[in-house]
Design a protein around this motif. Structure first.
Motif, PDB file in Angstrom:
ATOM      1  N   PRO A 146       0.724  -4.694   5.220  1.00 12.73           N
ATOM      2  CA  PRO A 146       0.769  -3.339   5.784  1.00 12.73           C
ATOM      3  C   PRO A 146       2.158  -3.010   6.313  1.00 12.73           C
ATOM      4  O   PRO A 146       3.006  -3.870   6.512  1.00 12.73           O
ATOM      5  CB  PRO A 146      -0.257  -3.404   6.911  1.00 12.73           C
ATOM      6  CG  PRO A 146      -0.280  -4.822   7.326  1.00 12.73           C
ATOM      7  CD  PRO A 146       0.021  -5.636   6.089  1.00 12.73           C
TER       8      PRO A 146
ATOM      9  N   GLN B 271      -6.964  -4.906  11.725  1.00 15.13           N
ATOM     10  CA  GLN B 271      -5.679  -5.598  11.824  1.00 15.13           C
ATOM     11  C   GLN B 271      -5.565  -6.360  13.146  1.00 15.13           C
ATOM     12  O   GLN B 271      -6.293  -6.109  14.100  1.00 15.13           O
ATOM     13  CB  GLN B 271      -4.516  -4.597  11.733  1.00 15.13           C
ATOM     14  CG  GLN B 271      -4.500  -3.762  10.480  1.00 15.13           C
ATOM     15  CD  GLN B 271      -3.370  -2.773  10.489  1.00 15.13           C
ATOM     16  OE1 GLN B 271      -2.269  -3.102  10.906  1.00 15.13           O
ATOM     17  NE2 GLN B 271      -3.626  -1.550  10.046  1.00 15.13           N
TER      18      GLN B 271
ATOM     19  N   TRP C  30       0.015   2.094  11.270  1.00 14.02           N
ATOM     20  CA  TRP C  30       0.373   2.807  10.051  1.00 14.02           C
ATOM     21  C   TRP C  30      -0.882   3.491   9.501  1.00 14.02           C
ATOM     22  O   TRP C  30      -1.950   2.874   9.340  1.00 14.02           O
ATOM     23  CB  TRP C  30       0.946   1.809   9.044  1.00 14.02           C
ATOM     24  CG  TRP C  30       1.394   2.400   7.755  1.00 14.02           C
ATOM     25  CD1 TRP C  30       2.238   3.436   7.564  1.00 14.02           C
ATOM     26  CD2 TRP C  30       0.989   1.965   6.459  1.00 14.02           C
ATOM     27  NE1 TRP C  30       2.414   3.708   6.233  1.00 14.02           N
ATOM     28  CE2 TRP C  30       1.651   2.796   5.530  1.00 14.02           C
ATOM     29  CE3 TRP C  30       0.129   0.937   5.990  1.00 14.02           C
ATOM     30  CZ2 TRP C  30       1.479   2.669   4.158  1.00 14.02           C
ATOM     31  CZ3 TRP C  30      -0.019   0.796   4.629  1.00 14.02           C
ATOM     32  CH2 TRP C  30       0.652   1.670   3.711  1.00 14.02           C
TER      33      TRP C  30
ATOM     34  N   SER D 222      -3.237   2.348   6.614  1.00 14.66           N
ATOM     35  CA  SER D 222      -3.991   1.117   6.868  1.00 14.66           C
ATOM     36  C   SER D 222      -5.046   1.313   7.949  1.00 14.66           C
ATOM     37  O   SER D 222      -5.507   0.328   8.541  1.00 14.66           O
ATOM     38  CB  SER D 222      -3.045  -0.008   7.273  1.00 14.66           C
ATOM     39  OG  SER D 222      -2.368   0.303   8.484  1.00 14.66           O
TER      40      SER D 222
ATOM     41  N   LEU E  79       0.814  -1.208   0.000  1.00 13.96           N
ATOM     42  CA  LEU E  79       0.000   0.000   0.000  1.00 13.96           C
ATOM     43  C   LEU E  79       0.849   1.260   0.000  1.00 13.96           C
ATOM     44  O   LEU E  79       0.358   2.346  -0.314  1.00 13.96           O
ATOM     45  CB  LEU E  79      -0.925  -0.003   1.209  1.00 13.96           C
ATOM     46  CG  LEU E  79      -1.942  -1.160   1.272  1.00 13.96           C
ATOM     47  CD1 LEU E  79      -2.799  -1.042   2.531  1.00 13.96           C
ATOM     48  CD2 LEU E  79      -2.816  -1.164   0.031  1.00 13.96           C
TER      49      LEU E  79
ATOM     50  N   LEU F  80      -8.223  -0.557   7.531  1.00 14.25           N
ATOM     51  CA  LEU F  80      -8.156  -2.018   7.627  1.00 14.25           C
ATOM     52  C   LEU F  80      -8.268  -2.445   9.090  1.00 14.25           C
ATOM     53  O   LEU F  80      -7.769  -1.769   9.999  1.00 14.25           O
ATOM     54  CB  LEU F  80      -6.840  -2.544   7.063  1.00 14.25           C
ATOM     55  CG  LEU F  80      -6.554  -2.289   5.579  1.00 14.25           C
ATOM     56  CD1 LEU F  80      -5.163  -2.801   5.213  1.00 14.25           C
ATOM     57  CD2 LEU F  80      -7.612  -2.948   4.724  1.00 14.25           C
TER      58      LEU F  80
ATOM     59  N   ARG G 256      -3.590  -7.927   8.222  1.00 10.80           N
ATOM     60  CA  ARG G 256      -5.031  -7.741   7.994  1.00 10.80           C
ATOM     61  C   ARG G 256      -5.790  -8.873   8.702  1.00 10.80           C
ATOM     62  O   ARG G 256      -5.392 -10.037   8.627  1.00 10.80           O
ATOM     63  CB  ARG G 256      -5.293  -7.763   6.494  1.00 10.80           C
ATOM     64  CG  ARG G 256      -6.707  -7.413   6.080  1.00 10.80           C
ATOM     65  CD  ARG G 256      -6.804  -7.552   4.592  1.00 10.80           C
ATOM     66  NE  ARG G 256      -8.169  -7.247   4.119  1.00 10.80           N
ATOM     67  CZ  ARG G 256      -8.689  -7.695   3.008  1.00 10.80           C
ATOM     68  NH1 ARG G 256      -7.965  -8.497   2.211  1.00 10.80           N
ATOM     69  NH2 ARG G 256      -9.912  -7.369   2.637  1.00 10.80           N
TER      70      ARG G 256
ATOM     71  N   VAL H 212      -2.433  -8.116   0.760  1.00  9.32           N
ATOM     72  CA  VAL H 212      -1.972  -6.819   1.262  1.00  9.32           C
ATOM     73  C   VAL H 212      -0.953  -7.045   2.386  1.00  9.32           C
ATOM     74  O   VAL H 212      -1.148  -7.877   3.276  1.00  9.32           O
ATOM     75  CB  VAL H 212      -3.154  -5.979   1.755  1.00  9.32           C
ATOM     76  CG1 VAL H 212      -2.649  -4.742   2.503  1.00  9.32           C
ATOM     77  CG2 VAL H 212      -4.023  -5.553   0.603  1.00  9.32           C
TER      78      VAL H 212
ATOM     79  N   SER I  48       3.200  -7.634   8.440  1.00  5.49           N
ATOM     80  CA  SER I  48       4.153  -6.539   8.186  1.00  5.49           C
ATOM     81  C   SER I  48       5.516  -6.886   8.792  1.00  5.49           C
ATOM     82  O   SER I  48       5.665  -7.862   9.516  1.00  5.49           O
ATOM     83  CB  SER I  48       3.619  -5.239   8.807  1.00  5.49           C
ATOM     84  OG  SER I  48       3.634  -5.338  10.238  1.00  5.49           O
TER      85      SER I  48
END
Length: 851
Positions: free
Chosen positions: A227, A264, A256, A259, A135, A262, A321, A225, A329
């Motif tokens: 992040p 998480q 972040w 995100s 992203l 989203l 996610r 995705v 991440s």
């Protein structure tokens, strides 16, 4: 590889430029294939045009692969006049090389044409294709593994198309992505993507030997995705908030920002900043999965407990996610926080000694002993002593930070106070104050100590006028080199005690100094000292041997006795041991008062090892070994000994020679042994005669008698009377024949005068006078004198004709017999054959038969 290829190309171009103008375009190489699989055969042909008229018609064509000549070329002339050479390389093992067609040109090879050959493998199928949606860059990034090396230029391309369902139907083709050189990843921009629509992705690899395609990957961009990691922040101190407990950390974190839309889940891990410590992932108690934190806000607080006190930790967090699929991440940058210290539950018993060095400085020796009250806080690692001057509120000054149970420091005189704390990595104890009170209490009375056994001492005392609250007993070695800070001590909290047993650090045969101090309320009594030891010990060392003087067979040793020691038994004796090089062992025992000794009976020029042992009732101790070598004999002494030995041998030889020469049994050994009638004992074997036969015979040994000076041979005439028979015939005839032979002629009274005159007028000495005729039938008679002149003067002592007249008339081989009238008239039995031996008889007539 590329550098090598470039070098070869440059070399080929240089050779082409150096070709003679007359050879340009003369040769041409044709290959069956310029690129083949590594190890496959290659066929090549080289044709020389007929336009090269200056070449010899029978020129030999040679082949080179790289720098090596290749055999096996087949050369022929074609109908059009050109020459052709064909060669087959059975195995091409070079991944890249030049094949050259050459002619012999002078003394070197001339290259006519070159062709490049390559060998390798077809591309392997790419695998492990994966993609993720970044992203941050707003692109789909895919990566793969290309497989093994092909040794050939290989082109990779990422191909994809949009699809619905399970990617079996293709709708829109997406522009292929070609990665950069030597990369195995490629990015598809956001403008070519549908975030919530499936797409099919694969990788194609292609080189000169073939093409390969990876398996297709069907995915939705938002399902992959990845992040960015969150950010961790330390909490600022807030007076309104309670301080964290020991072993806990408070921090907040922020996800972040792109995100935020989203949902998480995140994981937290921590690592203590200790050696070889590992990361620890926080787990929930009810499930083995990592703890999940749902993010609905932009700023979250978190409290982490169960950590070590006073320890620095590194914290990291990552998110993904959730609950939809996604990638984790990366771990966030580390946040380092330190936990606060816990309270260490320990009791510290202290006591001190102070000594005034000068009017401005006091030396203080502070000792303490810990008693841990809570095992959960861990062991004590160190102690800190700090001091704050009286009437001041500033921070305390550290005096000692040590792991020992005591320290020494200097302070100004006056009332002051120091604090003592114990701590470890996460805990610290409550400060223990130590005051320097000048108030003094009464001292203890009648302090005494006695050894209970080799490892304990009993110390007793009497109550002072005021009963103390506690006692401090300190003990240690009385050796001046022993530091007082290393003394052992203990505190008795019961002030009614009158004695205690010391068991810690008590060794036998060691002298101890014991100090007992009474502690009162806000006061301290003076320390009372006493010396004691539990058991005597052997001498700590023996005197060192010294060599005072040395000779060839002796050595004088000396030593200095060691001074007496407290707690050591007095010496009883010394023993000296010495060993020679033949491992012979000797020793001697000396009195304890001795300090010197002489070793005797040593070998000259010999090596000896000596040591001294000092002994007491408690044991013995050896000194260091002394090595010495006795002196050797000097050259002059060796000569003296040799001379004395020679003289001794000479004396022995002279004595032996004298004995041989002077022995009666060995007299005149070089000529026949003739008895000396002068030394015979004739009188001892003269037979006894009757009274009527007695006669006056002058003594043969009388020195007054005249010696016989000549031997007169008288021949008998037939029937002629002799002058001497008329006067004394009856008297002489009555004697035995042997005695008649020794009757002296003439007047005895005038014999002496006559002998003197004869001896003075002549050098000849006559032995005797022989009576008889040499030619007569009977034996002659002789008269003997006392002469000691040797009988035989020459080297051949044979009998003369007048000496053994009757022996010549005897039969050969047997001695002659005396006449019958002689045998009847003589009392001595038969005479010997030799007339001069007839008078020698020692023990009687019976021994004459042995001659």
């Amino acid at each position: 590889m590329m550098a090598l290829r470039t070098c070869y190309l440059a070399g080929a171009a240089l050779l082409t430029l150096l070709l003679p103008r007359s050879l340009e375009g003369c040769g041409h190489i044709s290959l069956s294939a310029s690129t083949v699989r590594l190890g496959d055969p290659v066929t090549a042909s080289c044709t020389i045009s007929q336009n090269c008229s200056h070449l010899h018609p029978e020129s030999l064509i040679l082949w080179k692969l790289g720098t090596e000549l290749q055999p096996g070329g087949r050369q022929q002339r074609r109908p059009d006049g050109s020459q052709e050479s064909v060669i087959t390389l059975p195995h091409l093992n070079h991944t890249w090389a030049f094949l050259s067609c050459c002619l012999q040109w002078g003394s070197s090879l001339q290259i006519l044409d070159q062709a490049e050959l390559r060998a390798g493998y077809p591309p392997a199928t790419p695998h492990n294709l994966s993609c993720l949606m970044n992203l941050t860059t707003d692109s789909l990034i895919c990566q793969w593994e290309p497989g093994p090396e092909t040794h050939l230029p290989t082109n990779f391309s990422l191909k994809s198309f949009k699809s619905r369902g399970d990617c079996r139907t293709q709708e829109d083709t997406i522009m292929e992505c070609v990665p950069e050189h030597a990369h195995s990843s490629c990015s598809i921009p956001r403008k070519h993507l549908q975030l919530y629509q499936n797409m099919s992705i694969w990788v194609q690899a292609e080189n000169a030997l073939g093409t390969s395609v990876s398996s297709q990957l069907c995915l939705e961009p938002m399902d992959v995705v990845k992040p960015e990691p969150p950010t961790l922040w330390a909490m600022h101190s807030n007076p309104k908030q309670s301080s964290p407990q020991p072993g806990c950390l408070h921090f907040h974190w922020e996800p972040w920002k792109p995100s935020n839309f989203l949902r998480q889940k995140c994981e937290l891990r921590h690592q203590p900043q200790l050696k070889e410590a590992n990361w620890t992932l926080m787990l929930r108690q009810e499930t083995p999965e990592p703890e999940m934190v749902s993010l609905r806000s932009t700023n979250l607080l978190y409290e982490l407990c169960g950590l070590l006190p006073a320890t620095t930790y590194a914290l990291q967090m990552r998110c993904t996610r959730w609950p939809l699929p996604g990638h984790w991440s990366e771990w966030s940058p580390s946040l380092k926080l330190r936990t606060i210290q816990g309270i260490l539950k320990v009791r510290l018993d202290t006591w001190l000694q102070q000594r005034k060095l000068d009017p401005r400085t006091v030396e203080v020796q502070l000792f303490w002993k810990p008693t841990l009250l809570d095992e959960d806080s861990g062991p004590i690692e160190a102690y800190l002593v700090s001091w704050r001057p009286s009437g001041q509120t500033e921070a305390a000054l550290p005096l000692c930070n040590t792991t020992e149970l005591g320290c020494t420091f200097h302070l100004p005189p006056g009332d002051g106070e120091v604090t003592l704390v114990a701590y470890n990595t996460g805990w610290i104890s409550q400060p223990t104050p130590v005051s320097f009170s000048e108030h003094r209490g009464p001292a203890l009375a009648r302090l005494h100590a006695v050894g209970q056994d080799p490892h304990s001492l009993w110390v007793g005392w009497e109550f002072p006028s005021l009963q103390p609250q506690a006692y401090v007993i300190a003990w240690g070695s009385s050796d001046p080199s022993f530091s007082s800070s290393n003394k052992t001590w203990k505190m008795e909290q019961n002030g009614s005690l009158t004695g205690t047993l010391l068991r810690e650090n008590i060794r036998p045969f060691q002298l101890y100094e014991i100090a007992v101090t009474a502690l009162y309320q806000a006061a301290m009594g003076p320390s009372q000292h006493i010396y004691a030891y539990s058991q005597e010990t052997a001498p700590s060392c023996a005197p060192e041997l010294q060599l005072k003087r040395i000779g060839r067979t002796w050595a004088q040793l000396e030593w200095v006795p060691e001074p007496p020691e407290l707690g050591k038994s007095p010496l009883t004796h010394y023993t000296i041991f010495w060993t020679n090089t033949q491992h012979q062992y000797f020793y001697t025992t000396l009195n304890a008062s001795a300090h010197t000794f002489v070793l005797h009976d040593l070998e000259p020029s010999s090596l000896y090892h000596i040591h001294l042992m000092a002994a007491s009732q408690a044991g013995a101790t050896n000194s260091t070994s002394l090595t010495l070598m006795t002196l050797a004999l000097g050259e002059s002494e060796i000569y003296i000994l040799l001379g004395l030995s020679g003289i001794l041998v000479l004396l022995i030889c002279l004595c032996r020679t004298a004995w041989v020469c002077c022995s009666p049994s060995r007299k005149n050994p070089l000529w026949p042994s003739v008895p000396d009638p002068a030394h015979s004992s004739l009188g001892s074997w003269v037979p006894t005669v009757t009274a009527e036969e007695s006669f006056q015979l002058p003594s043969l040994l009388d020195p007054g008698l005249p010696s016989i000076t000549k031997i007169t041979v008288l021949e008998e005439e037939e029937k002629k009377p002799r002058p001497w028979e008329s006067s004394g015939d009856s008297e002489i005839c009555g004697l035995p024949a042997l005695v008649q032979a020794y009757v002296l002629q003439g007047d005895p009274r005038t014999a002496s005068t006559q002998s003197q005159s004869l001896s003075s007028t002549s050098d000849k000495v006559f032995y005797g006078q022989v009576l008889g005729s040499p030619t007569g039938p009977g034996p002659g008679h002789y008269l003997r004198c006392d002469s000691t002149q040797p009988l035989l003067e020459d080297l051949t002592p044979s009998p003369k004709s007048y000496e053994n007249v009757w022996f010549k008339n005897s039969p050969l081989g047997s001695p002659g017999s005396p006449p019958p009238d002689q045998e009847d008239n003589c009392a001595f039995g038969p005479l010997l054959d030799f007339p001069l031996l007839q008078g020698i008889r020692v023990h009687g007539v019976e021994e004459l038969g042995a001659f």
